[in-house]
Design a protein around this motif. Structure first.
Motif, PDB file in Angstrom:
ATOM      1  N   ALA A 145      -8.915   5.465   6.142  1.00  0.00           N
ATOM      2  CA  ALA A 145      -7.371   5.723   6.068  1.00  0.00           C
ATOM      3  C   ALA A 145      -6.744   5.253   7.412  1.00  0.00           C
ATOM      4  N   LEU A 146      -7.659   5.136   8.673  1.00  0.00           N
ATOM      5  CA  LEU A 146      -7.151   4.740   9.863  1.00  0.00           C
ATOM      6  C   LEU A 146      -6.923   3.020   9.749  1.00  0.00           C
ATOM      7  N   LEU A 147      -7.766   2.469   9.123  1.00  0.00           N
ATOM      8  CA  LEU A 147      -7.691   0.851   8.864  1.00  0.00           C
ATOM      9  C   LEU A 147      -6.430   0.499   7.905  1.00  0.00           C
ATOM     10  N   VAL A 148      -6.536   1.249   6.654  1.00  0.00           N
ATOM     11  CA  VAL A 148      -5.351   1.092   5.702  1.00  0.00           C
ATOM     12  C   VAL A 148      -4.068   1.134   6.427  1.00  0.00           C
ATOM     13  N   SER A 149      -3.876   2.516   7.368  1.00  0.00           N
ATOM     14  CA  SER A 149      -2.592   2.642   7.869  1.00  0.00           C
ATOM     15  C   SER A 149      -2.218   1.613   8.673  1.00  0.00           C
ATOM     16  N   GLN A 150      -2.932   0.821   9.204  1.00  0.00           N
ATOM     17  CA  GLN A 150      -2.757  -0.172  10.404  1.00  0.00           C
ATOM     18  C   GLN A 150      -2.316  -1.512   9.669  1.00  0.00           C
ATOM     19  N   PHE A 151      -3.114  -1.837   8.752  1.00  0.00           N
ATOM     20  CA  PHE A 151      -3.272  -3.483   8.148  1.00  0.00           C
ATOM     21  C   PHE A 151      -2.301  -3.425   6.865  1.00  0.00           C
ATOM     22  N   VAL A 152      -2.161  -2.098   6.142  1.00  0.00           N
ATOM     23  CA  VAL A 152      -1.590  -2.173   5.064  1.00  0.00           C
ATOM     24  C   VAL A 152      -0.006  -1.648   5.162  1.00  0.00           C
TER      25      VAL A 152
END
Length: 182
Positions: A88-95
């Motif tokens: 969730a943290l990575l998707v929020s930032q990169f997507v």
């Protein structure tokens, strides 16, 4: 008070596991988690999304653990939840191009976007590290070692991550305070 309330099911699980066994501990964990969620709703009028995710996963994997008398299900829960939070943290930032940490804390803190991004990545890394450590301990060590790690190791790692976050944010908060005061 809220933080103490969040640790009660874990403490009860640990005591009952050491005293009676896996099935009893899993059932106590499930009941204590449901009571905890009710108490959070009554006392704070709101249950955060992360608390819902943890609560539902504890009930689901806790009931599987009790039914099959096998701690493996709760071990999987720790791995899956940490993986879910990291994702969730990575998707929020990169997507979505908006760090989840900023969405959660941005109303209280005003920080530059690069600080939010580093903080978001730091927490994603933390959850990934916890996931990997959990996999190693759950696969290569005894249930007793894993239980001790779950209660004391993950709690200690979380405390270190929170303190590290404070140290990381302090210079930025101090700088913000000075610019607001002038």
């Amino acid at each position: 008070m809220k933080q103490l309330l969040e640790f009660i099911p874990l403490i009860l699980f640990f005591v009952v596991y050491k005293t009676y066994g896996v099935q009893e501990a899993a059932l106590v964990l499930v009941v204590a988690t449901v009571v905890q969620l009710i108490a959070l709703k009554v006392l704070y009028k709101k249950i955060e999304k992360s608390q819902w995710i943890l609560g539902v996963s504890v009930v689901f994997f806790g009931l599987l653990t009790a039914y099959f008398n096998d701690l493996a299900f709760l071990k999987w829960k720790v791995t899956l939840v940490n993986g879910l939070f990291a994702t969730a943290l990575l998707v929020s930032q990169f997507v979505f191009k908006k760090p989840l940490v900023q969405m959660l804390l941005g109303k209280e803190l005003k920080l530059p976007s690069n600080v939010w991004e580093k903080l978001n990545l730091g927490w994603a890394g933390f959850f990934i590290v916890c996931m990997i450590i959990n996999i190693v301990i759950s696969e290569f060590f005894s249930d007793d070692v894993w239980t001790n790690f779950k209660v004391f190791g993950l709690t200690g790692l979380s405390l270190i991550a929170v303190i590290g976050t404070g140290f990381y944010l302090y210079p930025h908060l101090k700088q913000q305070e000075e610019s607001n005061g002038n």
